[in-house]
Design a protein around this motif. Structure first.
Motif, PDB file in Angstrom:
ATOM      1  N   VAL A 204       2.812   7.917   2.740  1.00 39.27           N
ATOM      2  CA  VAL A 204       2.723   6.467   2.589  1.00 39.27           C
ATOM      3  C   VAL A 204       1.312   5.980   2.918  1.00 39.27           C
ATOM      4  CG1 VAL A 204       3.502   4.269   3.558  1.00 39.27           C
ATOM      5  CG2 VAL A 204       5.173   6.023   2.939  1.00 39.27           C
ATOM      6  N   GLN A 208      -1.301   4.174   0.263  1.00 36.16           N
ATOM      7  CA  GLN A 208      -1.865   2.849   0.537  1.00 36.16           C
ATOM      8  C   GLN A 208      -3.385   2.848   0.451  1.00 36.16           C
ATOM      9  OE1 GLN A 208      -0.321   1.669   4.369  1.00 36.16           O
ATOM     10  NE2 GLN A 208       1.508   0.750   3.478  1.00 36.16           N
ATOM     11  N   VAL A 285       9.294   1.948   3.421  1.00 38.13           N
ATOM     12  CA  VAL A 285       8.605   2.090   2.142  1.00 38.13           C
ATOM     13  C   VAL A 285       9.434   2.945   1.182  1.00 38.13           C
ATOM     14  CG1 VAL A 285       6.578   3.069   0.987  1.00 38.13           C
ATOM     15  CG2 VAL A 285       6.303   1.694   3.062  1.00 38.13           C
TER      16      VAL A 285
END
Length: 312
Positions: A204, A208, A285
């Protein structure tokens, strides 16, 4: 040679276990189970397989595997068996459901449990199998289907020492990276959840920052080159984001797997009074990716959540 120790007070000696032939059953031959089956077949093991998806078993039949029509039939035909399904309800079904393992399980047989489950569920399955006179090795895995087929995946193993020793031939055949973490069944699951929570956090985070790099107008391939050779490097980021950069989201590991694993890991932390804040964010997420319709895509698709439009 290993002495004839009594295993679990059940009258089954290690010497008897050691006499088992190289005949193995695998229930669940998707990505990881199929990789393990190919690995063992290549090493000359006699492999029996069972899966609800006939295309998976037929592909292995062409490589020499014997296809069985139920978990019970498979159990009756083999000395040891590997369970490599997805989650606890599936394990419950293949072990204790209609035509499940239980109906054909023999005294002293060993079940190698490979799915990522909650520690409590692993302990419960182990106790139930032990009550039937069987042994269970808690052995979740990590590394992906290619590494499973190559024998380079990680196995996090927890089992009583005599059971572990008696099955070293199988474990060594499956992987050159076998971590004997504990004699307490359930600790393999705990170790896997800790590892996969970090994997989820890393993936994640990398998705990002690569999306941020895209917004900044940077060349994404060159940016990932830097990340791979600098302090931001992680294996899962390189593996997944290289595919994302060429819009390759064919599922090797579905979003639902890390969604499940991060959720279970956060719950395991909560159970011991520890809150992994970053892990909780990562779990959210993956849940968001599922809700966005990405559940059946590769988990690299979390990159899509941050505005990926085209490869750079």
């Amino acid at each position: 040679w290993i002495g004839n120790f009594d295993v679990g007070g059940q009258g089954q000696t290690v010497g008897a276990i050691m006499s088992q032939a190289n005949t193995i059953g695998i229930i669940g031959v998707g990505n990881m189970g199929g990789g393990m089956a190919r690995r063992l077949l290549g090493l000359g093991w006699h492999v029996h397989v069972r899966d609800i998806d006939a295309s998976k078993t037929e592909a292995l039949r062409t490589l020499g595997a014997t296809v069985q029509d139920s978990p019970a039939a498979l159990t009756a035909a083999v000395d040891r068996l590997i369970v490599c399904v997805i989650d606890s309800p599936q394990v419950e079904s293949v072990l204790f459901g209609e035509q499940g393992v239980k109906s054909a399980l023999r005294q002293g047989q060993t079940v190698v449990m490979c799915p990522t489950l909650s520690p409590e569920d692993v302990e419960s399955f182990g106790q139930r199998l032990q009550s039937l006179g069987a042994h269970m090795i808690d052995a979740p895995m990590s590394g992906g289907p290619q590494r499973a087929a190559e024998g380079t995946m990680s196995l996090m193993v927890a089992a009583p020492a005599p059971v572990y020793q008696a099955n070293q031939d199988l474990l060594a055949a499956l992987s050159g990276l076998v971590f004997n973490v504990s004699e307490r069944v359930g600790d393999g699951a705990r170790t896997k959840l800790v590892n996969n929570l970090l994997a989820g956090i890393n993936l994640v985070g990398a998705a990002q920052v690569l999306a941020m790099a895209q917004r900044m107008g940077l060349n994404l391939s060159k940016t990932l080159d830097v990340m791979e050779r600098s302090s931001g490097q992680s294996w899962i980021s390189s593996d997944r984001l290289r595919r994302a950069l060429v819009n390759d989201y064919a599922p090797r590991a579905h979003v639902t797997l890390l969604e499940k694993d991060t959720r279970l890991a956060v719950a395991a932390g909560d159970a011991v009074g520890f809150t992994p804040e970053l892990g909780r964010l990562a779990a959210a997420v993956f849940a968001q990716a599922h809700a966005a319709g990405l559940a059946e895509e590769d988990d690299a698709s979390v990159f899509k959540l941050y505005g990926q439009s085209s490869a750079s």
